[in-house]
Each structure stands twice: as structure tokens, then as C-alpha cells.
Motif scaffolding. Structure first.
Motif, PDB file in Angstrom:
ATOM      1  N   PRO A 147      14.488 -13.883 107.930  1.00 43.76           N
ATOM      2  CA  PRO A 147      13.116 -14.063 108.443  1.00 43.76           C
ATOM      3  C   PRO A 147      12.922 -15.361 109.241  1.00 43.76           C
ATOM      4  O   PRO A 147      12.104 -15.407 110.148  1.00 43.76           O
ATOM      5  N   SER A 148      13.704 -16.396 108.918  1.00 40.38           N
ATOM      6  CA  SER A 148      13.485 -17.659 109.634  1.00 40.38           C
ATOM      7  C   SER A 148      13.848 -17.557 111.111  1.00 40.38           C
ATOM      8  O   SER A 148      13.460 -18.384 111.921  1.00 40.38           O
ATOM      9  N   ARG A 149      14.604 -16.485 111.469  1.00 37.22           N
ATOM     10  CA  ARG A 149      14.974 -16.312 112.872  1.00 37.22           C
ATOM     11  C   ARG A 149      13.726 -16.107 113.748  1.00 37.22           C
ATOM     12  O   ARG A 149      13.715 -16.471 114.926  1.00 37.22           O
ATOM     13  N   ASP A 150      12.680 -15.531 113.150  1.00 33.53           N
ATOM     14  CA  ASP A 150      11.426 -15.316 113.889  1.00 33.53           C
ATOM     15  C   ASP A 150      10.819 -16.620 114.397  1.00 33.53           C
ATOM     16  O   ASP A 150      10.205 -16.671 115.451  1.00 33.53           O
ATOM     17  N   ALA A 151      10.965 -17.690 113.590  1.00 31.25           N
ATOM     18  CA  ALA A 151      10.350 -18.965 113.947  1.00 31.25           C
ATOM     19  C   ALA A 151      10.955 -19.537 115.215  1.00 31.25           C
ATOM     20  O   ALA A 151      10.382 -20.405 115.852  1.00 31.25           O
ATOM     21  N   TRP A 152      12.150 -19.063 115.548  1.00 33.23           N
ATOM     22  CA  TRP A 152      12.853 -19.575 116.738  1.00 33.23           C
ATOM     23  C   TRP A 152      12.989 -18.483 117.799  1.00 33.23           C
ATOM     24  O   TRP A 152      13.977 -18.455 118.519  1.00 33.23           O
ATOM     25  N   ASP A 153      11.987 -17.612 117.883  1.00 33.66           N
ATOM     26  CA  ASP A 153      12.061 -16.520 118.862  1.00 33.66           C
ATOM     27  C   ASP A 153      12.072 -17.105 120.282  1.00 33.66           C
ATOM     28  O   ASP A 153      11.441 -18.112 120.547  1.00 33.66           O
ATOM     29  N   THR A 154      12.812 -16.422 121.158  1.00 36.67           N
ATOM     30  CA  THR A 154      12.987 -17.022 122.494  1.00 36.67           C
ATOM     31  C   THR A 154      13.094 -15.974 123.580  1.00 36.67           C
ATOM     32  O   THR A 154      12.791 -14.798 123.358  1.00 36.67           O
ATOM     33  N   PHE A 155      13.556 -16.374 124.752  1.00 37.58           N
ATOM     34  CA  PHE A 155      13.729 -15.491 125.898  1.00 37.58           C
ATOM     35  C   PHE A 155      15.195 -15.094 125.994  1.00 37.58           C
ATOM     36  O   PHE A 155      16.077 -15.955 125.964  1.00 37.58           O
ATOM     37  N   TYR A 156      15.440 -13.796 126.126  1.00 44.80           N
ATOM     38  CA  TYR A 156      16.817 -13.333 126.288  1.00 44.80           C
ATOM     39  C   TYR A 156      17.116 -13.121 127.766  1.00 44.80           C
ATOM     40  O   TYR A 156      16.257 -12.664 128.521  1.00 44.80           O
ATOM     41  N   VAL A 157      18.314 -13.493 128.165  1.00 45.96           N
ATOM     42  CA  VAL A 157      18.697 -13.295 129.557  1.00 45.96           C
ATOM     43  C   VAL A 157      19.862 -12.310 129.600  1.00 45.96           C
ATOM     44  O   VAL A 157      20.312 -11.831 128.560  1.00 45.96           O
ATOM     45  N   GLU A 158      20.357 -12.018 130.795  1.00 48.75           N
ATOM     46  CA  GLU A 158      21.394 -11.001 130.942  1.00 48.75           C
ATOM     47  C   GLU A 158      22.640 -11.298 130.111  1.00 48.75           C
ATOM     48  O   GLU A 158      22.961 -12.452 129.850  1.00 48.75           O
ATOM     49  N   GLY A 159      23.314 -10.266 129.702  1.00 50.06           N
ATOM     50  CA  GLY A 159      24.586 -10.423 129.008  1.00 50.06           C
ATOM     51  C   GLY A 159      24.426 -10.849 127.563  1.00 50.06           C
ATOM     52  O   GLY A 159      25.338 -11.441 126.993  1.00 50.06           O
ATOM     53  N   GLY A 160      23.256 -10.594 126.996  1.00 48.84           N
ATOM     54  CA  GLY A 160      23.053 -10.921 125.581  1.00 48.84           C
ATOM     55  C   GLY A 160      22.895 -12.417 125.321  1.00 48.84           C
ATOM     56  O   GLY A 160      22.876 -12.851 124.179  1.00 48.84           O
TER      57      GLY A 160
END
Ligand code: DAH
Length: 335
Positions: A147-160
Motif C-alpha cells: 500500500p505504501s507504493r500509492d504514496a509515491w504514485d508518479t508518471f510512467y513513460v515509455e518502456g515501463g
């Protein structure tokens, strides 16, 4: 005199044909129409003629002047616009004052931070702004589905790949090449999926710190950070340490500083709490040390993450993080 006037006209028309730029045009004007020019001189002499000759010669002189003038304006129009431009530059015109810029308040503050840590023996490293999820999360003990991964949500770019949410991945990148003992800081930009307001931005600055050696303890961590805060905000700084959860450290802690505005009494700057949250830190988690190929039985270390924007705002008394990125000179010129 009549003949002289005809000659002037003849020569003037010939001269005009040779003109190829505005500079020549201006000297033509001076030569023929100027106060001391040829036409003016002839015209001035008309008044000395016998009375009956004056009108005819006056008329002729005016006709010559007019004819030359018409020919002159035609010739001027036919000069190309480029030639006009060159000649219109007035080298005697006073120059515009130069407006000299200066370093952005965030850059100035970051320089201060780097100076303090380098004087304590830290080296400065730069990481990368585009990261893999592995470095941004997994190797820092933030597994998928945690769940802590949500706190660091971000922008994804090409190629994962993704825009790093914190400078913490630099800890692992640095330890791919280095072996303890290490003392380093890694300043840089980070990115978050964030609704912006006075306290939040999608892009901001952090500075990571990392120390690994034999028998590093929590008191090393606390004293280093206390010393840092005193260097920035002055010798009166008082700090306190609170437990806080960060997956990559164990124990994790936040460092607070007693509010310097109200001496801990409570005011609007510290939201009546008397204390200001300054940074996150902790003892590096054994799993993270192992991910760095370092034996947690032999080595220990601490890490910290400074929010540069927040620390800079407190330093200058700024109440909106967005001002830093607005490009508004009314704000920037104050520093
Ligand atoms: N990476 C954390 C963040 O962005 C800040 C942080 C906390 C960094 C604790 C650390 C640490 O190195 O030990 O919120």
C-alpha cells in the motif's frame, strides 16, 4: 544665375542615380538642400539682384528645388528595405541597460546545503530523473501491491520507465559502484502524481543523504542532522525525533525543528504545533543493504531525504511552493 540653377538640377539628378544607400542619400540632402547647400546659397543671392529679375529667378529656383525633391523621394523609395535598415542604425543612441539575472532561490539554497554537507566530508552525486520501477520501488523494499507504493504514485513513460518519485534510488545506484565507507548526498528533481496547491507540486527538489560504515548508529544520524539544521537556521535550533514508517529504513523517523518564529509557543507558520516537520530519515533496512550487496551483519548506515523546496520556504518565509516554479519576476527578484 539661371544657368547655374539649371546646372545644379542637372547634376543633382545625375547624382541621385548613383545613390545606393541611405548614407549617401543623407549627404545628398545636405549637399543640395542643407542650409549651406548649393541651392540655398543661390537662393540667398536672389535678393541682391535687380528687382525686376527677382521673381523669375525665385520661381525657377523653387522649381529646381521641387524637381530635385520629387526625384529624391522617388530614389529613396526605390532603395531596398535592407539598405534602409542599415542606415537607420543610430550609433549615438544610448544603449539599453542590461538586466542581469541571478541564481534561482532554490539553486541558491541547494548550493548552501551542498556546502554544508561537503564541509562534513560528504561527496555529491547526481542520479537520473527517469528510473525503473525496480530502483524507485522494489529494491527500496516497496514491493508491488504494497500500500505504501500509492504514496509515491508518479508518471510512467515509455518502456515501463517512470519519473522518479524520490532521490532514494540514488542510494542503490551509487552502491553499484562504491563500497563502504561512504558518505554522500544526491540532490535532484523528483516527480509526483499530485494535485497542486500551496504545499504540493508535481515537480520539486529533494536531497538524499547516505552514510554506510561499520557501527554507524542512530546517534550518528541525529547529530548529523541536528548539525545540518543548525548550520542552515542558526545555533538556536532545537530538534525532536518521531518514529515514522518508510519501507527502506528500520527504524524510520521524522526530524522536527522547534518553530523559530514562535519559539515553540504555536503560531500560524507551525499551525499552532510549535514544531515543524523537516525531513525523513532512518537506519538503512537490512534488506536494502543486502540489495546493495552489503552484509548487514558487518555494516550499518543511515539515510535521509530532505525536501529542498520546503526547507527553502521556511528559510525565506515563503508560503506557497508554486511561486518557485511560476517564473514571476516579482517573486524571483527578491532573492
Ligand atoms: N524518500 C522519502 C520521500 O520521498 C524521504 C526519505 C525518508 C528518504 C526516509 C530517506 C529516508 O532516505 O531514510 O518521502
Amino acid at each position: 544665375m539661371k544657368e547655374q540653377l539649371h546646372k545644379i538640377k542637372q547634376r543633382g539628378l545625375e547624382d541621385l542615380e548613383k545613390i545606393s544607400n541611405m548614407k549617401q542619400m543623407r549627404s545628398f540632402e545636405v549637399q543640395y538642400f542643407g542650409r549651406k547647400g548649393e541651392l540655398s546659397q543661390v537662393m540667398r543671392r536672389i535678393k541682391d539682384l535687380p528687382k525686376n529679375e527677382r521673381p523669375a529667378l525665385g520661381k525657377l529656383a523653387n522649381e529646381v528645388k521641387q524637381a530635385l525633391n520629387i526625384a529624391r523621394s522617388k530614389a529613396e523609395k526605390s532603395l531596398t528595405s535592407k539598405q534602409r535598415e542599415v542606415s537607420v542604425i543610430d550609433l549615438t543612441w544610448p544603449s539599453q541597460p542590461h538586466r542581469l539575472g541571478h541564481l534561482h532561490p532554490l539553486t541558491q539554497f541547494l548550493d548552501k546545503v551542498m556546502n554544508i554537507f561537503t564541509s562534513m566530508g560528504f561527496e555529491v552525486l547526481e542520479g537520473q530523473e527517469v528510473e525503473t520501477p525496480e530502483y524507485n520501488f522494489d529494491l527500496l523494499n516497496i514491493p508491488k501491491n504494497h500500500p505504501s507504493r500509492d504514496a509515491w504514485d508518479t508518471f510512467y513513460v515509455e518502456g515501463g520507465m517512470l519519473m522518479r518519485t524520490h532521490t532514494s534510488p540514488v542510494q542503490l545506484r551509487a552502491m553499484k559502484k562504491k563500497r563502504p565507507p561512504v558518505r554522500l548526498i544526491a540532490p535532484g528533481r523528483v516527480f509526483r502524481h499530485e494535485a497542486t496547491d500551496a504545499g504540493h507540486e508535481t515537480t520539486f527538489y529533494q536531497c538524499e543523504g547516505l552514510v554506510i560504515d561499520r557501527s554507524i548508529t542512530v546517534s550518528n544520524l541525529i547529530s548529523t542532522l541536528e548539525q545540518f539544521l543548525k548550520e542552515v537556521y542558526g545555533p538556536k535550533v532545537k530538534i525532536r525525533v518521531r518514529p515514522e514508517y518508510y519501507p527502506f529504513v528500520e527504524p524510520g523517523m521524522d526530524v522536527d525543528m522547534q518553530c523559530l518564529i514562535c519559539d515553540g509557543q504555536g503560531c500560524s507558520v507551525c499551525h499552532q504545533r510549535g514544531w515543524l516537520e523537516m525531513l525523513g530519515s532512518g537506519m538503512i533496512h537490512p534488506k536494502v543493504l543486502s540489495n546493495m550487496n552489503i552484509d548487514p551483519e558487518k555494516f550499518s548506515g543511515f539515510a535521509f531525504g530532505l525536501g529542498i523546496d520546503r526547507l527553502m520556504m521556511l528559510y525565506h518565509g515563503i508560503n506557497d511552493v508554486r511561486l518557485s516554479y511560476s517564473g514571476d519576476l516579482r517573486f524571483l527578484e527578491q532573492f
